[in-house]
Design an enzyme around this catalytic site. Structure first.
Site, PDB file in Angstrom:
ATOM      1  N   CYS A 100     -16.289   3.320  -0.233  1.00 38.44           N
ATOM      2  CA  CYS A 100     -15.158   2.329   0.312  1.00 38.44           C
ATOM      3  C   CYS A 100     -14.849   2.653   1.606  1.00 38.44           C
ATOM      4  O   CYS A 100     -14.132   1.683   2.313  1.00 38.44           O
ATOM      5  CB  CYS A 100     -13.984   2.468  -0.727  1.00 38.44           C
ATOM      6  SG  CYS A 100     -12.982   4.126  -0.638  1.00 38.44           S
ATOM      7  N   GLN A 111     -10.428  -2.843  -3.836  1.00 39.33           N
ATOM      8  CA  GLN A 111     -11.420  -2.054  -3.395  1.00 39.33           C
ATOM      9  C   GLN A 111     -12.492  -2.490  -4.540  1.00 39.33           C
ATOM     10  O   GLN A 111     -13.893  -2.920  -4.062  1.00 39.33           O
ATOM     11  CB  GLN A 111     -11.158  -0.809  -3.284  1.00 39.33           C
ATOM     12  CG  GLN A 111     -12.697   0.022  -2.889  1.00 39.33           C
ATOM     13  CD  GLN A 111     -13.282  -0.607  -1.442  1.00 39.33           C
ATOM     14  OE1 GLN A 111     -12.544  -0.459  -0.541  1.00 39.33           O
ATOM     15  NE2 GLN A 111     -14.557  -0.934  -1.441  1.00 39.33           N
ATOM     16  N   ARG A 128       0.871  -1.404   0.138  1.00 41.93           N
ATOM     17  CA  ARG A 128       0.016   0.006   0.005  1.00 41.93           C
ATOM     18  C   ARG A 128       0.905   1.129  -0.002  1.00 41.93           C
ATOM     19  O   ARG A 128       1.443   1.561   1.117  1.00 41.93           O
ATOM     20  CB  ARG A 128      -0.938   0.096   1.218  1.00 41.93           C
ATOM     21  CG  ARG A 128      -1.799   0.984   1.229  1.00 41.93           C
ATOM     22  CD  ARG A 128      -2.865   0.980   2.424  1.00 41.93           C
ATOM     23  NE  ARG A 128      -3.814   2.108   2.707  1.00 41.93           N
ATOM     24  CZ  ARG A 128      -4.983   1.956   2.212  1.00 41.93           C
ATOM     25  NH1 ARG A 128      -5.434   0.818   1.612  1.00 41.93           N
ATOM     26  NH2 ARG A 128      -5.605   2.765   2.507  1.00 41.93           N
ATOM     27  N   HIS A 188      -6.865   1.273  -7.163  1.00 43.35           N
ATOM     28  CA  HIS A 188      -7.266   0.493  -5.719  1.00 43.35           C
ATOM     29  C   HIS A 188      -7.944  -0.663  -6.263  1.00 43.35           C
ATOM     30  O   HIS A 188      -9.392  -0.833  -5.985  1.00 43.35           O
ATOM     31  CB  HIS A 188      -8.063   1.341  -4.798  1.00 43.35           C
ATOM     32  CG  HIS A 188      -8.072   0.803  -3.502  1.00 43.35           C
ATOM     33  ND1 HIS A 188      -7.473  -0.352  -3.087  1.00 43.35           N
ATOM     34  CD2 HIS A 188      -8.747   1.540  -2.392  1.00 43.35           C
ATOM     35  CE1 HIS A 188      -7.885  -0.432  -1.626  1.00 43.35           C
ATOM     36  NE2 HIS A 188      -8.383   0.608  -1.100  1.00 43.35           N
ATOM     37  N   ARG A 220     -14.287  -7.090   1.370  1.00 48.69           N
ATOM     38  CA  ARG A 220     -12.817  -6.740   0.998  1.00 48.69           C
ATOM     39  C   ARG A 220     -12.207  -7.898   1.419  1.00 48.69           C
ATOM     40  O   ARG A 220     -10.976  -8.449   0.676  1.00 48.69           O
ATOM     41  CB  ARG A 220     -12.353  -5.563   2.045  1.00 48.69           C
ATOM     42  CG  ARG A 220     -12.819  -4.422   1.359  1.00 48.69           C
ATOM     43  CD  ARG A 220     -12.233  -3.860   0.116  1.00 48.69           C
ATOM     44  NE  ARG A 220     -10.738  -4.003   0.035  1.00 48.69           N
ATOM     45  CZ  ARG A 220      -9.758  -3.108   0.734  1.00 48.69           C
ATOM     46  NH1 ARG A 220     -10.501  -1.904   0.979  1.00 48.69           N
ATOM     47  NH2 ARG A 220      -8.583  -3.151   0.564  1.00 48.69           N
ATOM     48  N   ASP A 225     -16.272   8.588  -2.850  1.00 48.74           N
ATOM     49  CA  ASP A 225     -15.288   8.173  -2.160  1.00 48.74           C
ATOM     50  C   ASP A 225     -14.760   9.430  -1.456  1.00 48.74           C
ATOM     51  O   ASP A 225     -15.516  10.413  -1.578  1.00 48.74           O
ATOM     52  CB  ASP A 225     -14.300   7.717  -3.004  1.00 48.74           C
ATOM     53  CG  ASP A 225     -12.907   7.096  -2.286  1.00 48.74           C
ATOM     54  OD1 ASP A 225     -13.094   6.934  -0.827  1.00 48.74           O
ATOM     55  OD2 ASP A 225     -11.917   7.099  -2.519  1.00 48.74           O
TER      56      ASP A 225
END
Length: 339
Positions: free
Chosen positions: A288, A156, A126, A153, A315, A248
């Site tokens: 998310c 996600q 990440r 991402h 997830r 988001d």
């Protein structure tokens, strides 16, 4: 190894046949995965969720394997889903923060990746810069999984798609409406939605549009897959007839100094029941997380139309599906869902 038919887009045919075999692959962006490979990952996630959660089976598919988790950015869902998921499958996750490992500071990124390749079976990273993931993939001898970067991402969005598949019973023909920032989460939707037969409406304020390179890829995907693509600055236009309203954060980690400017630019972009009046009658909401009230009000966020907590749980199942697919030859045992 599972035999699937291959096509650029999920609705096209008659396609040739190929073996979907993902073992040893990296997952840096969903753009690198075909429609059938994406469907395979979702099928794997559905299979693992059904067998482990609902049937109580124990599947030690990661027994004897270890996962290096490099986190330059803090996280709740990515960390928990990876750690608990890998452990549930019998593996050993090793969490490495900036306090444990400084990429390219005390040791070159190349040397770090080579060391981790000799001690672990995969690296989930990440990071701030997507270029670091590209370099890792070039130097590593084990799979590299993108846990988040400035460009994408992918984990996600796999969870989002699994959630929609569970809710609607399929993905083909759905219209997704993104109302918010042109960020990494949106980029992962843009590089994959058309492949699965989904239409995409995007509303971003002027100056906050998605990356132009990714927009061009999306336009090409939409053309090849015969899906609709709309880019606008009007949230209500984007919400028109949409099955999925999604947003988001407007202020990502590292953008805190831009907060005042961004809140001003995104005025009118909050998703409310008024926004939903333009959507399809069966609309749902995704986010998310973590969520701020300026992005979506409580009435929508906590309504029965909101799938955010199912989305968060997924997830775990989708990241488990990625790890199983990239590290083993296991194939889903349950009947393939409709996509």
């Amino acid at each position: 190894m599972f035999l699937l038919e291959v096509s650029v887009c999920c609705r096209y045919g008659p396609p040739a046949q190929m073996n979907v075999h993902l073992k040893g692959r990296d997952l840096l962006t969903l753009q690198n995965y075909t429609a059938e490979e994406l469907k395979y990952l979702l099928w794997m996630a559905s299979d693992l969720k059904q067998r482990i959660k609902h049937k109580g089976e124990y599947l030690p598919l990661m027994q004897g394997k270890s996962l290096a988790m490099i986190f330059e950015k803090r996280s709740t869902r990515t960390r928990l889903s990876a750690e608990t998921g890998f452990s549930l499958l019998g593996g050993h996750p090793s969490f490495l923060t900036t306090q444990d490992i400084h990429l390219g500071v005390n040791e070159s990124l190349t040397d770090t990746v080579r060391v981790l390749s000799s001690m672990t079976n995969a690296i989930l990273a990440r990071v701030y810069k997507h270029n670091d993931l590209d370099l890792m993939a070039k130097q590593a001898t084990i799979p590299i999984i993108n846990g988040l970067s400035d460009l994408y991402h992918p984990l996600q969005i796999l969870a989002d798609y699994l959630t929609l598949q569970e809710h609607y019973g399929g993905l083909n023909g759905l219209t997704i409406s993104w109302i918010g920032d042109g960020n990494n989460v949106l980029h992962s939707i843009m590089t994959s939605a058309a492949k699965l037969g989904m239409h995409l409406h995007i509303a971003t304020p002027k100056g906050f549009e998605p990356d132009l390179r990714i927009t061009k890829i999306t336009e090409q995907n939409s053309k090849e897959c015969d899906t609709k693509l709309l880019l606008t600055t009007d949230p209500l236009e984007a919400a028109d007839s949409a099955n999925v309203l999604i947003t988001d954060t407007w202020i990502s980690m590292g953008q805190e100094e831009e907060k005042k400017e961004r809140l001003k630019a995104f005025k009118g972009y909050q998703i409310t029941m008024q926004t939903a009046k333009s959507a399809a009658s069966n609309w749902v909401f995704l986010h998310c997380l973590p969520r701020k009230s300026e992005e979506v009000d409580d009435e929508v966020f906590y309504s029965p139309r909101s799938l955010v907590f199912q989305e968060a749980e997924n997830r775990k199942w989708t990241i488990m599906a990625v790890m199983v697919s990239l590290l083993t030859d296991y194939s889903p045992q349950l009947q393939k869902p409709t996509f």
